[in-house]
Design a protein around this motif. Structure first.
Motif, PDB file in Angstrom:
ATOM      1  N   LEU A 252      38.923  53.465  36.609  1.00  0.00           N
ATOM      2  CA  LEU A 252      39.565  52.179  36.926  1.00  0.00           C
ATOM      3  C   LEU A 252      39.384  51.827  38.408  1.00  0.00           C
ATOM      4  N   ILE A 253      39.473  52.826  39.273  1.00  0.00           N
ATOM      5  CA  ILE A 253      39.291  52.560  40.708  1.00  0.00           C
ATOM      6  C   ILE A 253      37.843  52.140  40.969  1.00  0.00           C
ATOM      7  N   ALA A 254      36.903  52.816  40.319  1.00  0.00           N
ATOM      8  CA  ALA A 254      35.495  52.416  40.494  1.00  0.00           C
ATOM      9  C   ALA A 254      35.299  50.982  40.000  1.00  0.00           C
ATOM     10  N   ALA A 255      35.973  50.613  38.905  1.00  0.00           N
ATOM     11  CA  ALA A 255      35.844  49.244  38.379  1.00  0.00           C
ATOM     12  C   ALA A 255      36.429  48.226  39.360  1.00  0.00           C
TER      13      ALA A 255
ATOM     14  N   GLY B 186      38.796  38.708  44.753  1.00  0.00           N
ATOM     15  CA  GLY B 186      39.676  39.869  44.546  1.00  0.00           C
ATOM     16  C   GLY B 186      39.687  40.308  43.080  1.00  0.00           C
ATOM     17  N   ARG B 187      40.045  41.582  42.885  1.00  0.00           N
ATOM     18  CA  ARG B 187      40.029  42.170  41.539  1.00  0.00           C
ATOM     19  C   ARG B 187      41.411  42.711  41.163  1.00  0.00           C
ATOM     20  N   LEU B 188      41.837  42.372  39.959  1.00  0.00           N
ATOM     21  CA  LEU B 188      43.111  42.888  39.417  1.00  0.00           C
ATOM     22  C   LEU B 188      42.778  43.865  38.293  1.00  0.00           C
TER      23      LEU B 188
ATOM     24  N   ARG C 123      39.832  43.976  33.710  1.00  0.00           N
ATOM     25  CA  ARG C 123      39.533  43.700  35.125  1.00  0.00           C
ATOM     26  C   ARG C 123      39.431  42.189  35.245  1.00  0.00           C
ATOM     27  N   ILE C 124      40.273  41.644  36.112  1.00  0.00           N
ATOM     28  CA  ILE C 124      40.273  40.205  36.346  1.00  0.00           C
ATOM     29  C   ILE C 124      39.703  39.980  37.741  1.00  0.00           C
ATOM     30  N   GLU C 125      38.741  39.086  37.844  1.00  0.00           N
ATOM     31  CA  GLU C 125      38.178  38.777  39.172  1.00  0.00           C
ATOM     32  C   GLU C 125      38.391  37.302  39.469  1.00  0.00           C
TER      33      GLU C 125
ATOM     34  N   TRP D 160      37.079  43.509  29.615  1.00  0.00           N
ATOM     35  CA  TRP D 160      37.750  44.690  29.087  1.00  0.00           C
ATOM     36  C   TRP D 160      37.095  45.936  29.685  1.00  0.00           C
ATOM     37  N   ILE D 161      37.916  46.898  30.147  1.00  0.00           N
ATOM     38  CA  ILE D 161      37.329  48.129  30.702  1.00  0.00           C
ATOM     39  C   ILE D 161      37.556  49.328  29.795  1.00  0.00           C
ATOM     40  N   SER D 162      38.783  49.430  29.217  1.00  0.00           N
ATOM     41  CA  SER D 162      39.113  50.702  28.578  1.00  0.00           C
ATOM     42  C   SER D 162      40.337  50.545  27.677  1.00  0.00           C
TER      43      SER D 162
END
Ligand SMILES: C[S@@+](CC[C@H](N)C(=O)[O-])C[C@H]1O[C@@H](n2cnc3c(N)ncnc32)[C@H](O)[C@@H]1O
Length: 306
Positions: A108-111, A206-208, A235-237, A247-249
């Motif tokens: 998640l941090i890498a994303a 920015g990324r949420l 992940r919202i940008e 969607w990430i995970s």
């Protein structure tokens, strides 16, 4: 003189705990395993996992390690070496509140792709271990605002970062409390909806990182620990006034106070039944997007396919 066979066979004496320099090597190996498990290749994230001392945040051992399904097993001793496993550690075991899974956080941090100099808001800091990972990545030119809802934990976060100027610890509801505009907002608790402040305070670009979870528990028993079963991290940008979504995970995570409501919960449960979260590309802050364009349609926001 070479040792005699008797000398060579003599048992080696180990001290009870690993020495700091040994632990530094263990941490480097741990960081490599964590990133491999996350299928992530990111030197900044790896360096942070190799540098940050998990024991500094979790307090004195032995520590309760979470073994599946929901059984805490104490580490054999208070040697911090046992913390360098890709495993959950209980912070408040009786509430199912854990120091999260390292590989999930690495992913998640890498994303979120934090960069040196950026401002990160960390919501649901726990005792601050992942706050420290984030602070290591943004460095002294950046900063992290760590927000924790639970009084005692918030106090532990503040104590854990005493004298570290690039981390500010706040007690409160991260869905409400004021914070400066952020390049990354890293939410570590399960919401059913986006809090307005998370979208309003996201800088352009920015990324949420945003876990959405339904109300279903892990088991059928109402006494079960309230970790959420059906969950998805998006992940919202932010691009101007647009919010790109990806969607990430999947995720199971402790609920987020203040970012859950019944309407959004119903919409989320229906969306999970429907499937198709991996095709989501947009978050809209309005309720008039056509049904067929939406994966999740709440009264005044939606996650949509275009
Ligand atoms: C799954 S725990 C994660 C803790 C930490 N990230 C870790 O891995 O060690 C979720 C945390 O979010 C906190 N929390 C829940 N709702 C919150 C809110 N609205 N604002 C800030 N913290 C919140 C909980 O008290 C809990 O400490």
């Amino acid at each position: 003189m070479p040792p005699t066979s008797e000398q060579a066979a003599a048992p080696t004496r180990f001290s009870d705990k690993m020495e700091p320099e040994e632990l530094a090597i263990v941490r480097r190996a741990y960081a490599k395993h964590v990133l491999a498990n996350a299928d992530v290749n990111d030197v900044r994230v790896e360096a942070a996992f190799a540098a940050v001392r998990r024991e500094h945040f979790l307090g004195p051992g032995p520590w309760p390690m979470l073994r599946w399904p929901h059984r805490y097993v104490p580490t054999p001793s208070d040697d911090p070496v046992y913390l360098y496993q890709d495993a959950l550690v209980g912070i408040i075991p009786e509430r199912g509140l854990n120091n999260g899974q390292p590989w999930l956080h690495a992913m998640l941090i890498a994303a979120a792709a934090p960069r040196p100099g950026e401002h990160i808001v960390h919501i649901g800091a726990g005792v601050g271990y992942y706050t420290a990972i984030l602070a290591h990545i943004v460095g002294e030119s950046g900063r992290v605002t760590a927000i924790e809802f639970d009084d005692d934990l918030a106090m532990r976060v503040a104590t854990n970062f005493t004298g570290q100027p690039n981390v500010r610890a706040l007690r409160g509801d991260g869905a409400q409390i004021e914070f400066d505009p952020a390049d990354v907002i890293y939410v570590n608790a399960g919401a059913t909806r986006p809090a307005d402040i998370w979208l309003d305070r996201l800088n352009d670009g920015g990324r949420l990182i945003w876990p959405l979870t339904s109300d279903k528990g892990f088991g059928e028993n109402p006494e079960d620990i309230p970790i959420q079963r059906r969950g998805a991290v998006f992940r919202i940008e932010r691009r101007g006034n647009e919010f790109l979504a990806k969607w990430i995970s999947a995720v199971a995570i402790f609920p987020c106070e203040g970012a859950r409501d019944a309407d959004s919960e119903r919409a989320l449960a229906a969306a999970f039944e429907r499937g198709g979260w991996e095709r989501v590309t947009r978050l809209y802050r309005r309720g008039d997007v056509p049904d067929e364009q939406c994966w999740l349609r709440a009264p005044d926001w939606c996650l949509a396919y275009e």
